[in-house]
Design an enzyme around this catalytic site. Sequence first.
Site, short mmCIF file in Angstrom:
data_model
loop_
_atom_site.label_atom_id
_atom_site.label_comp_id
_atom_site.label_asym_id
_atom_site.label_seq_id
_atom_site.Cartn_x
_atom_site.Cartn_y
_atom_site.Cartn_z
N SER A 679 0.81 -1.23 0.00
CA SER A 679 0.00 0.00 0.00
C SER A 679 0.84 1.27 0.00
O SER A 679 0.28 2.37 -0.08
CB SER A 679 -0.93 0.01 1.22
OG SER A 679 -0.20 0.02 2.42
N LYS A 722 -6.12 3.78 9.07
CA LYS A 722 -5.25 4.76 8.42
C LYS A 722 -5.84 6.17 8.49
O LYS A 722 -5.13 7.14 8.74
CB LYS A 722 -5.02 4.36 6.96
CG LYS A 722 -4.19 3.08 6.81
CD LYS A 722 -4.03 2.67 5.35
CE LYS A 722 -3.19 1.41 5.22
NZ LYS A 722 -3.03 0.98 3.81
#
Length: 806
Positions: A679, A722
């Site tokens: 990611s 996140k």
Amino acid sequence: MAKNIDQTERTVLPVLAVRETVAFPAYTVSFELDDELFMAAAEAAVELNSPVLLCAVKEGNAGKPAIQTLSRIGTIARIRQFVRNEDGTAKVVADGIARVKVTDFTRFANYICGTAITKESSGKKNPINTQAYCRAIISEAEILAALMPEGSEQLITQAKTYEDPDALIDFIAINFLPKNKDRQRLLECFDIKKRTELTTAFLKSETDIILCELKVHKKVRGNLNQNQKEFYLREQIRVIREELGEDDDNDEFAEKIYSLKAPDEIKSKLFKELDRMSKMPFGSAEATVCRTYLDTCLEIPWETRTQDRTDVAAASKILDADHDGLRKVKDRILEFLAVKQLNPELKNQILCLVGPPGVGKTSIGASIARATKRKYVRVSLGGVRDEADIRGHRKTYIGAMPGRIVNALIEAKSKNPLILLDEVDKLTRDAHGDPASALLEVLDGEQNHSFRDHFVEIPLDLSECMFIATANTLDTVPKPLLDRMEIIELTSYTRGEKLAIAKNHLLPKQLKRHGLNRRMLTVSDGAILEIIDFYTREAGVRSLERKIAEIARKAARRIVESAELKCVRVTEGNVFEFLGARRLMPETVSEFNEVGTVNGLAYTEAGGDVLKVEVAVLDGSGKLELTGSLGDVMKESAKIAVSVVRSIASEYGIDPDFHKNKDIHIHFPEGAVPKDGPSAGVTMVTALVSALSGRAVKRDVAMTGEISLRGKVLAIGGLKEKTSAAYAFGIKEVLIPRDNMQNLEDCSTEAIEALRFIPCENIREVLKAALVPEPARKEREKQANSDFNEIFFGESAERNEATVNI
């Protein structure tokens, strides 16, 4: 003292109660006293040098001796020795003098006295009768003595010296009759003829008993071989029970099987096993396994079940009271109850709760059981490496036992409990088999209606059980096992959720544990948020609970040490007094835009984190250096990022040959922390473009997303964590893959309200949103040149620019 027949003499003497023995004239008797009433009588007799009256306690009276429990026929004796013991009893040794009949008992101040009439045997005593009586008794005694151990011949020789039948009977009673009941009957009988008949009858009965014992011994020895001698005593017990017509405790087992709530085929199997056990040697290893098998099968709840709670509103209230958050799990359980209400025949679902440690996977299982009114059993699978732990051992093994699933049913005492399979991802395997494979049948809704445990060997219906498995990761769970479970992911708690959990659950729990209440200790919301932000970093709340417990302990100490202090208040400003200096330093966005530095978003076991990516471009030969404890996937993403930058280099004014004449160093700070995953792909591309083009990256922008070789931004996981990390860090804009926009509903409300989300489909959209616009860069360079000229040449930026243009 000479006595004549029918001559009587009334005497009042202290009375002693005698147990476990019978006193006869002319013989010494030893016994113990445990009642203060009779010990006082013995002491009085010793002090007055008076004889005492020894009366036996009637059979069946195990309690304290009383007047009504004493025999009316006793023996006058003189105490030879009286000693008190440390345990409160007393030992008495006395010599018998004469038989007496007690007419009445009288209670004195601290002991009992009895009025006794001295009597001798009645009946005609002529030499012929006397000799006949003695011969009859000695004849039976000789038969008995022949069966007794060595030393009995001397007793017969001594018995033949007696010419008085009464004296002979007393001798026989003392040496040949083991039962006190028979001795007392002989003491109470005064007719010489009847005494003789009783004595011979008792001798014959004792002879028959010994002969029967010898028969049993002989039969047992005949059944034994050299390998079975160790079971001699057990075989004795078995043969004795056979002689008495008893069949061990088989009747008890049979009664339990008859009353067992189970199908007929199961009862038939148990009766067959009971019949096998009855034919086995008593106490043998095989019989022990068989007995354990029957006990286990009788404890299994074959048809016992609890009534489910199908009231959705009541269940929802219980779940919300026990846990904050965990909406997915609660909704799934409430949906199950709703369908169960419409369709009672619905089979139970098999769920797997996956999430980081401390988020409430195990505790929610107990809460679900309470909400559904089911029995709750937790089966810990961490470190289990033997298939027999799940399926049980076969009965052929000594010490065999059922598996954990059967034990869970026995513990729950219900056919439809909630069984929590804790830490299913920690299963291991070795040469004894794979326990994960054994769980396949347990967790398969199409097969577990006939689950077979190796020990029980009877199909068990597990279809009514509700199975909930827990795991921290799915990477170590076999795919076939995953296919049988419905996966529910539990994400880490947000800052607000942790605050609610601490206020509603953790703080009251620790107050109760430490003997405090809300009046004695108050913790403000600001103090709890201070602990969350600067003293703990975790996905769950375990560390938070430990910090609250530490505060409670120190508060309790302050209250105990200071009599005037009644309440301790913990606020954001004085948390350090209880927990010390901050463990985690606050991190915020940079003060200015930087070149080659980008804010990336990462998902860790402790939740989300802002991970800066730094890129340095140096003159060299095209080497790529990666540092920061990167995993293989991350290294591959870095190589892909370089290839993507090469493909778009011309669009951003980057030298197309940078991969030949420049060395690139990509660094992820916090090098001691291992990092991996795809990611960070868009983050590395953005940092490379910034470093190679000289364009700065916006300081309040963070991003996440996997990059493909064609520059597409691919979806990622952990968006909730996140975004929460970005919000806490002070980020304003977050670049996410367009495919992840549907996941924003899982994010915290405060993060959604505070952040601006920019969906990106390709790398050009990411660079457009992240890089400082080109005009702004030129204006910044122009201002920098002006400042340089003013400092070193004293000239204005316009003059310098004009000179340059020239």
